[in-house]
Design a protein around this motif. Structure first.
Motif, PDB file in Angstrom:
ATOM      1  N   GLU A   1       0.910   5.544   0.006  1.00 16.68           N
ATOM      2  CA  GLU A   1       0.234   6.825   0.190  1.00 16.68           C
ATOM      3  C   GLU A   1       0.883   7.873  -0.702  1.00 16.68           C
ATOM      4  OE1 GLU A   1      -1.552   6.833   4.730  1.00 16.68           O
ATOM      5  OE2 GLU A   1       0.299   7.939   4.319  1.00 16.68           O
TER       6      GLU A   1
ATOM      7  N   SER B   1       2.253   7.870   8.671  1.00 23.20           N
ATOM      8  CA  SER B   1       2.069   9.250   8.206  1.00 23.20           C
ATOM      9  C   SER B   1       2.477  10.250   9.275  1.00 23.20           C
ATOM     10  CB  SER B   1       0.605   9.489   7.830  1.00 23.20           C
ATOM     11  OG  SER B   1       0.218   8.674   6.756  1.00 23.20           O
TER      12      SER B   1
ATOM     13  N   THR C   1      -4.517   6.787  -1.199  1.00 19.25           N
ATOM     14  CA  THR C   1      -3.948   5.486  -0.848  1.00 19.25           C
ATOM     15  C   THR C   1      -4.232   4.501  -1.980  1.00 19.25           C
ATOM     16  OG1 THR C   1      -4.321   5.907   1.501  1.00 19.25           O
ATOM     17  CG2 THR C   1      -3.896   3.631   0.850  1.00 19.25           C
TER      18      THR C   1
ATOM     19  N   LYS D   1       0.847  -1.184   0.000  1.00 17.11           N
ATOM     20  CA  LYS D   1       0.000   0.000   0.000  1.00 17.11           C
ATOM     21  C   LYS D   1       0.880   1.230   0.000  1.00 17.11           C
ATOM     22  CE  LYS D   1      -4.424  -1.541   1.728  1.00 17.11           C
ATOM     23  NZ  LYS D   1      -5.050  -1.241   0.436  1.00 17.11           N
TER      24      LYS D   1
ATOM     25  N   ASP E   1      -3.003   0.618  -3.961  1.00 16.45           N
ATOM     26  CA  ASP E   1      -2.274  -0.642  -3.919  1.00 16.45           C
ATOM     27  C   ASP E   1      -1.270  -0.658  -5.065  1.00 16.45           C
ATOM     28  OD1 ASP E   1      -3.662  -1.567  -1.757  1.00 16.45           O
ATOM     29  OD2 ASP E   1      -5.131  -2.667  -2.931  1.00 16.45           O
TER      30      ASP E   1
ATOM     31  N   SER F   1      -2.390   7.487  10.122  1.00 16.58           N
ATOM     32  CA  SER F   1      -1.569   6.292  10.327  1.00 16.58           C
ATOM     33  C   SER F   1      -0.301   6.695  11.072  1.00 16.58           C
ATOM     34  CB  SER F   1      -1.209   5.656   8.983  1.00 16.58           C
ATOM     35  OG  SER F   1      -0.288   6.461   8.266  1.00 16.58           O
TER      36      SER F   1
END
Length: 563
Positions: free
Chosen positions: A25, A216, A78, A23, A80, A213
């Motif tokens: 960002e 982050s 976000t 993943k 994948d 997160s």
């Protein structure tokens, strides 16, 4: 359900599967945007588009930054990331006049840029010129995209801030404060983590709780410096600086730790350095208080699998008359000794993935829509091995053999009712739920050649199943019109029962086999199992169940008290 989410992938026997996807960002900022507004500066936002089957599909949009030609956006995209795929992205910047939703019809185009996600990931920070639709540069306009891999992210944080006695920057009213939280990077640059809403006309604002997160917030480094800035909002973009303070996530946690520190230490002086230099008795421009902190450990699909969670696979096969006489080569159930039919291809492709996650390699195999011996009454949930006390088969090959042995013994009939089988598997899943452990998750693969007849009952059964450790995959076999089946897949909105009750989770994936007829088994499995890892994590997260062998490390603190 998007096929861009985590995907199931085959693993060699005895090898724990690697994470299905990384993943990423994406954080965006722009410089030197064109000014399309005659009286004020542009109000920019960025739209993200992803190329799918040759078409650009709009997937997300940043917030609108008012009156700015050099915006730094708070909203994070976000995605994948798949190493083996070329994932083409397009960023379009607009001067926003509408609501800021996905539609751009009312907005002025300021420029766009195309690239691949791989290019961004490889560079980590990429700056590109913005181009007009004619292909010419949009002046000196640029867009910068910063990528961060959050695959290793081990949690997220809930934070609530409030303030007291902030400086009043407005002449005829009180300040309209908002707060910005920045992370200090290794190169000493500042990365915007979050921007709160504006609280109007209030010198002691209480901002809404927000989640970020841990990656982050501080790159999962609790001692990384953080900076908070407080501003008085100005509609023209010329915000007045009130003050700032520095802290770390470690300091935030200590302010709430173990009841040893009183609540007044979970606050910071909001300091304006200019005032501090000029005013001898200056203390602060107000106080900012951390009123709530809650840390959630986030577990991955792999955490649950490595913790011993088993994936129990059940296949349900359509034996209705619309499939055609199995003795006829035109039948969807025709057993060709040289080439497997569509039922077998879908069954094997999905089953071979699932068997790596089931220690006993025994799978339930059910049929519906046929008249079965000895009385040849219609059944919608019979064991294809004709053992009502044990419907499991040894491995995928055992399911294949039971299917082939079953065909000549049953009379294909109808209708296409699948609610009984969903309810049957749900009953087993409900018993598992009562254990209170993340020990077994159920996947039901339904193979059918037509739209289900009992749609209302099926919707009701799916909504009930959405509360259980269970996912449903429906593969449409043959050339029927499956349009009505899309209603069961929650992509276009939340599935509801006939009584109006919404599904707790989106647990259904519908795939028409004809769209993947010429694909490899691995490609078929990837598409069919695309949503399962996410659904497993969503279920256990909702139940607040950690993987087996883990303690539940979610903890909460508030008002300076110990959790």
């Amino acid at each position: 359900m998007s096929a861009r989410s985590e995907r199931g992938a085959a693993a060699a026997p005895g090898v724990v599967p690697a994470p299905c996807a990384s993943k990423v960002e994406l954080r965006l900022s722009c410089r030197h945007l064109l000014d399309r507004d005659p009286l004020t500066k542009s109000d920019p936002s960025v739209v993200l588009l992803l190329q799918s089957q040759g078409q650009w599909v709009q997937v997300d949009r940043t917030e609108v930054v008012r009156s700015s030609l050099h915006p730094m956006f708070s909203r994070v995209f976000t995605l994948d990331y798949y190493f083996e795929e070329v994932q083409k992205l397009r960023f379009e910047v607009y001067d926003t006049h509408g609501t800021g939703g996905l539609s751009c019809l009312e907005d002025d185009f300021l420029g766009g840029s195309e690239c691949t996600l791989g290019q961004i990931v490889a560079q980590k920070k990429m700056t590109r010129p913005l181009l007009l639709k004619s292909g010419r540069n949009a002046g000196k306009s640029t867009i910068t995209v910063i990528a961060e891999d959050i695959s290793g992210n081990n949690g997220y944080v809930e934070l609530s801030f409030r303030a007291k006695k902030l400086d009043d920057k407005d002449l005829f009213s009180k300040s309209d404060p908002f707060l910005e939280l920045y992370r200090i990077n290794d190169d000493q640059t500042e990365q915007l983590v979050y921007r709160t809403e504006v609280v109007k006309n209030n010198l002691s604002p209480v901002w809404e709780t927000f989640k970020v997160s841990l990656n982050s917030l501080c790159s999962c480094e609790e001692t990384r410096p953080l900076k908070c800035l407080v501003w008085d909002y100005d509609s023209r973009g010329k915000h007045d600086f009130i003050g700032e303070f520095s802290t770390t996530f470690q300091e935030m946690q200590m302010a709430f730790g173990e009841g040893q520190v009183s609540s007044h230490q979970a606050q910071w002086d909001c300091v304006n350095s200019k005032y501090k230099q000029k005013k001898r008795n200056y203390k602060n421009s107000g106080v900012v208080i951390l009123s709530h902190l809650k840390f959630h450990r986030v577990y991955s699909f792999l955490d649950y699998i490595m913790g011993g969670c088993q994936i129990h696979f059940t296949v349900a096969i359509d034996f209705t008359a619309s499939n055609g006489d199995p003795r006829n080569s035109c039948s969807l159930h025709y057993i060709n000794p040289y080439q497997p039919n569509e039922y077998l291809r879908a069954l094997v492709a999905v089953g071979e993935i699932c068997q790596d996650y089931d220690s006993d390699k025994r799978f339930s195999a059910l049929g519906f829509g046929a008249r079965i011996p000895p009385k040849y009454e219609v059944s919608h949930d019979f064991a294809i091995n004709f053992n009502p006390d044990d419907d499991e088969c040894e491995g995928i090959q055992g399911v294949v053999e039971s299917y082939q042995n079953c065909l000549p013994k049953v009379q294909l009939y109808g209708p296409t009712n699948v609610a009984p089988i969903i309810s049957k598997v749900a009953h087993t899943a409900a018993a598992e739920e009562s254990t209170g452990e993340a020990s077994k998750y159920y996947i039901l693969l339904i193979l059918t050649d037509g739209v289900v007849t009992d749609m209302a009952d099926t919707r009701e059964a799916i909504v009930r199943a959405s509360h259980l450790p269970m996912s449903i995959i429906i593969v449409g076999v043959g050339n029927a019109d499956f349009t009505d089946m899309q209603i069961l897949d929650g992509d276009d909105g939340v599935l509801r029962s006939p009584r109006g009750e919404p599904a707790l989770r989106d647990i259904v994936q519908f795939v028409p086999f004809r769209e993947l007829k010429n694909a490899s088994p691995s490609a078929l499995a990837k598409c069919v199992l695309a949503e399962v890892p996410k659904q497993v994590v969503e279920y256990y997260s909702h139940k607040e169940l950690p993987p087996r062998g883990f303690s539940n490390s979610s903890w909460e603190a508030g008002s300076g008290l110990a959790p």
